[in-house]
Design a protein around this motif. Structure first.
Motif, PDB file in Angstrom:
ATOM      1  N   GLY A 285      -4.007  -4.427   0.920  1.00 27.83           N
ATOM      2  CA  GLY A 285      -4.476  -2.632   1.075  1.00 27.83           C
ATOM      3  C   GLY A 285      -3.752  -2.088   2.072  1.00 27.83           C
ATOM      4  O   GLY A 285      -2.800  -1.224   2.046  1.00 27.83           O
ATOM      5  N   ARG A 286      -3.312  -2.670   3.232  1.00 30.29           N
ATOM      6  CA  ARG A 286      -2.520  -2.199   4.241  1.00 30.29           C
ATOM      7  C   ARG A 286      -1.008  -2.329   3.889  1.00 30.29           C
ATOM      8  O   ARG A 286      -0.311  -1.369   4.376  1.00 30.29           O
ATOM      9  CB  ARG A 286      -2.638  -2.961   5.652  1.00 30.29           C
ATOM     10  CG  ARG A 286      -4.042  -2.719   6.293  1.00 30.29           C
ATOM     11  CD  ARG A 286      -4.189  -3.532   7.511  1.00 30.29           C
ATOM     12  NE  ARG A 286      -5.605  -3.202   8.057  1.00 30.29           N
ATOM     13  CZ  ARG A 286      -5.972  -3.851   9.127  1.00 30.29           C
ATOM     14  NH1 ARG A 286      -5.307  -4.576   9.938  1.00 30.29           N
ATOM     15  NH2 ARG A 286      -7.267  -3.448   9.575  1.00 30.29           N
ATOM     16  N   ALA A 287      -0.510  -3.361   3.129  1.00 32.03           N
ATOM     17  CA  ALA A 287       0.752  -3.351   2.781  1.00 32.03           C
ATOM     18  C   ALA A 287       1.114  -2.126   1.855  1.00 32.03           C
ATOM     19  O   ALA A 287       2.272  -1.370   1.867  1.00 32.03           O
ATOM     20  CB  ALA A 287       0.797  -4.776   2.142  1.00 32.03           C
ATOM     21  N   LEU A 288       0.055  -2.014   0.749  1.00 34.92           N
ATOM     22  CA  LEU A 288       0.314  -0.956  -0.135  1.00 34.92           C
ATOM     23  C   LEU A 288       0.522   0.315   0.623  1.00 34.92           C
ATOM     24  O   LEU A 288       1.289   1.379   0.525  1.00 34.92           O
ATOM     25  CB  LEU A 288      -0.714  -0.867  -0.942  1.00 34.92           C
ATOM     26  CG  LEU A 288      -0.469   0.046  -2.402  1.00 34.92           C
ATOM     27  CD1 LEU A 288       0.684  -0.274  -2.871  1.00 34.92           C
ATOM     28  CD2 LEU A 288      -1.807  -0.105  -3.195  1.00 34.92           C
ATOM     29  N   LEU A 289      -0.493   0.673   1.723  1.00 37.22           N
ATOM     30  CA  LEU A 289      -0.372   1.776   2.349  1.00 37.22           C
ATOM     31  C   LEU A 289       0.810   2.081   3.145  1.00 37.22           C
ATOM     32  O   LEU A 289       1.348   3.160   3.071  1.00 37.22           O
ATOM     33  CB  LEU A 289      -1.681   1.949   3.318  1.00 37.22           C
ATOM     34  CG  LEU A 289      -1.902   3.059   4.078  1.00 37.22           C
ATOM     35  CD1 LEU A 289      -2.176   4.365   3.266  1.00 37.22           C
ATOM     36  CD2 LEU A 289      -3.208   2.911   5.049  1.00 37.22           C
ATOM     37  N   GLY A 290       1.231   1.245   3.956  1.00 36.97           N
ATOM     38  CA  GLY A 290       2.254   1.069   4.643  1.00 36.97           C
ATOM     39  C   GLY A 290       3.639   1.625   3.893  1.00 36.97           C
ATOM     40  O   GLY A 290       4.493   2.293   4.473  1.00 36.97           O
ATOM     41  N   ILE A 291       3.676   0.802   2.925  1.00 34.41           N
ATOM     42  CA  ILE A 291       4.964   1.009   1.946  1.00 34.41           C
ATOM     43  C   ILE A 291       4.899   2.272   1.522  1.00 34.41           C
ATOM     44  O   ILE A 291       6.093   3.093   1.210  1.00 34.41           O
ATOM     45  CB  ILE A 291       4.824  -0.077   0.728  1.00 34.41           C
ATOM     46  CG1 ILE A 291       4.988  -1.403   1.377  1.00 34.41           C
ATOM     47  CG2 ILE A 291       6.165   0.182  -0.376  1.00 34.41           C
ATOM     48  CD1 ILE A 291       4.786  -2.840   0.415  1.00 34.41           C
TER      49      ILE A 291
END
Length: 411
Positions: A285-291
């Motif tokens: 989730g954090r990867a998707l949000l940051g990207i």
């Protein structure tokens, strides 16, 4: 990334077919607008209609296609779609050879190709989980996104050079050959395709509603689809007129436009290979949000493109946005395939594509209308602002609490 799935002959055939299809598509992405702009002298609005017809079938048919793909073997669908696209695009160089090619002919060919692409895309995502296991989906999607990324980087420069050298119509013919070759590889896949058992009574409209309801009730899928729809609407406004902008306002040659596109899309290759390591390190989730945030901010540089040093704005915006879009595609496609059961996966894929790509023809029309009324650069500013607003779907969602595909009952 080690050999992995590429060590399996049938996945390798599927992967090669996808690579050929992606290269053919990327050739047309540049060649068709250049053909319309420079050979047929189309207006900005007419060029935007090409993008509108290319994507209109996502708005009109994709939900029905998703329901059908849950019922049938989809590998034959992939083969027929490739053959049909090859035939439609082959008419373009033939008409040009006889001196009868018109913007109307080009619009019809693109519209037919768009309908077949809807069938291909939904069947493509439905077929992958039938070919490989759930624990291999991230790798499989990363391999396929790498094809898209490499094609996006490798195709524009030679396409621009070829358009400048032999004309856009001849280059469109190369796309037809790519689709034909893709169909031959797909026919060579030997793994039996498992289709979910049919219920005694099936109602198409009810099944479509089930797919819509599944996405609407799933907090993460809803956020990802909402972001994709908002982003896709405004991005389509840009895509519809950007070749006209680079050709007529920045005054670049076809080869220069192709070279510029290649330099900007290098981020797509990085994104395809970085998605899984980022998800492993930061959590899904954090990867998707940051990207998503990185991609939205990068997009803001597009409208500042101008001759000379300001071309760097386009390069930086293109690198950041292509990195973000491809990395997000890897993670979001893996998530929706894992989140949806086999009985509903085709409809979920179709629902997400309906929401994300169904708005594309509307965005393309907006781009054409704004370009005619307010100007090409003003249209790019509107598109960039809309892409930035799309981040709100991700920021105000439970994404940051999702660490992997198996958590919270999502898988």
């Amino acid at each position: 990334m080690k050999a992995g799935l590429l060590g399996r002959p049938d996945f390798r055939r599927f992967w090669l077919a996808d690579a050929l299809s992606q290269f053919g598509t990327r050739i047309s992405v540049l060649a068709i607008p250049l053909l319309a702009t420079q050979t047929l002298h189309a207006s900005a609005f007419q060029v935007s209609l090409l993008r509108t017809l290319e994507t209109a079938a996502y708005l009109l048919f994709v939900l029905h296609v998703g329901a059908w793909c849950d019922r049938i073997r989809v590998r034959p669908v992939l083969v027929v779609a490739d053959l049909g696209r090859a035939a439609a695009l082959a008419t373009v160089p033939l008409a040009a050879a006889f001196g009868s090619l018109t913007i109307t002919h080009l619009l019809v060919a693109v519209g037919i190709t768009g309908v077949l692409t809807v069938w291909f895309d939904v069947a493509h995502q439905t077929y992958l989980p039938r070919l490989i296991g759930r624990d291999e989906l991230v790798e499989g999607n990363a391999r396929l996104q790498a094809n898209m990324s490499i094609a996006a980087v490798a195709a524009p420069s030679p396409t621009g050079f070829a358009v400048q050298a032999v004309g856009g119509a001849s280059v469109v013919g190369l796309n037809a050959l790519g689709y034909l070759w893709s169909a031959l590889w797909l026919r060579a896949v030997k793994t039996p395709e498992h289709v979910p058992p049919a219920a005694e009574k099936r109602h198409l409209r009810r099944e479509i509603v089930e797919g819509l309801r599944f996405v609407a009730r799933h907090p993460v899928l809803r956020a990802v689809a909402g972001h994709g729809a908002t982003h896709g609407f405004f991005q389509s406004a840009q895509i519809a007129i950007v070749v006209v902008f680079l050709s007529r306002e920045v005054r670049l040659s076809p080869f220069a436009i192709g070279l510029l596109s290649t330099s900007t899309l290098a981020g797509a290759v990085v994104g395809a290979f970085a998605a899984r390591p980022l998800a492993d390190r930061l959590g899904y989730g954090r990867a998707l949000l940051g990207i998503g945030i990185f991609e939205g901010v990068s997009y803001q540089l597009f409208p500042f493109t101008a001759p000379g040093w300001a071309l760097a704005c386009y390069v930086l915006a293109g690198f950041g946005s292509s990195f973000g879009i491809v990395a997000m595609n890897v993670l979001s496609a893996s998530f929706q395939q894992a989140a949806a059961g086999e009985h509903v996966r085709g409809r979920v894929n179709a629902t997400v594509r309906f929401l994300v790509l169904g708005v594309a023809p509307l965005g393309s029309l907006l781009g054409g209308v704004l370009a005619e009324g307010a100007g090409l650069r003003a249209t790019l500013f509107v598109a960039a602002g809309g892409v930035l607003l799309a981040m709100g779907w991700l920021v105000f969602s439970p994404l940051r609490n999702v660490h992997d595909l198996q958590m919270h009952g999502y898988a």
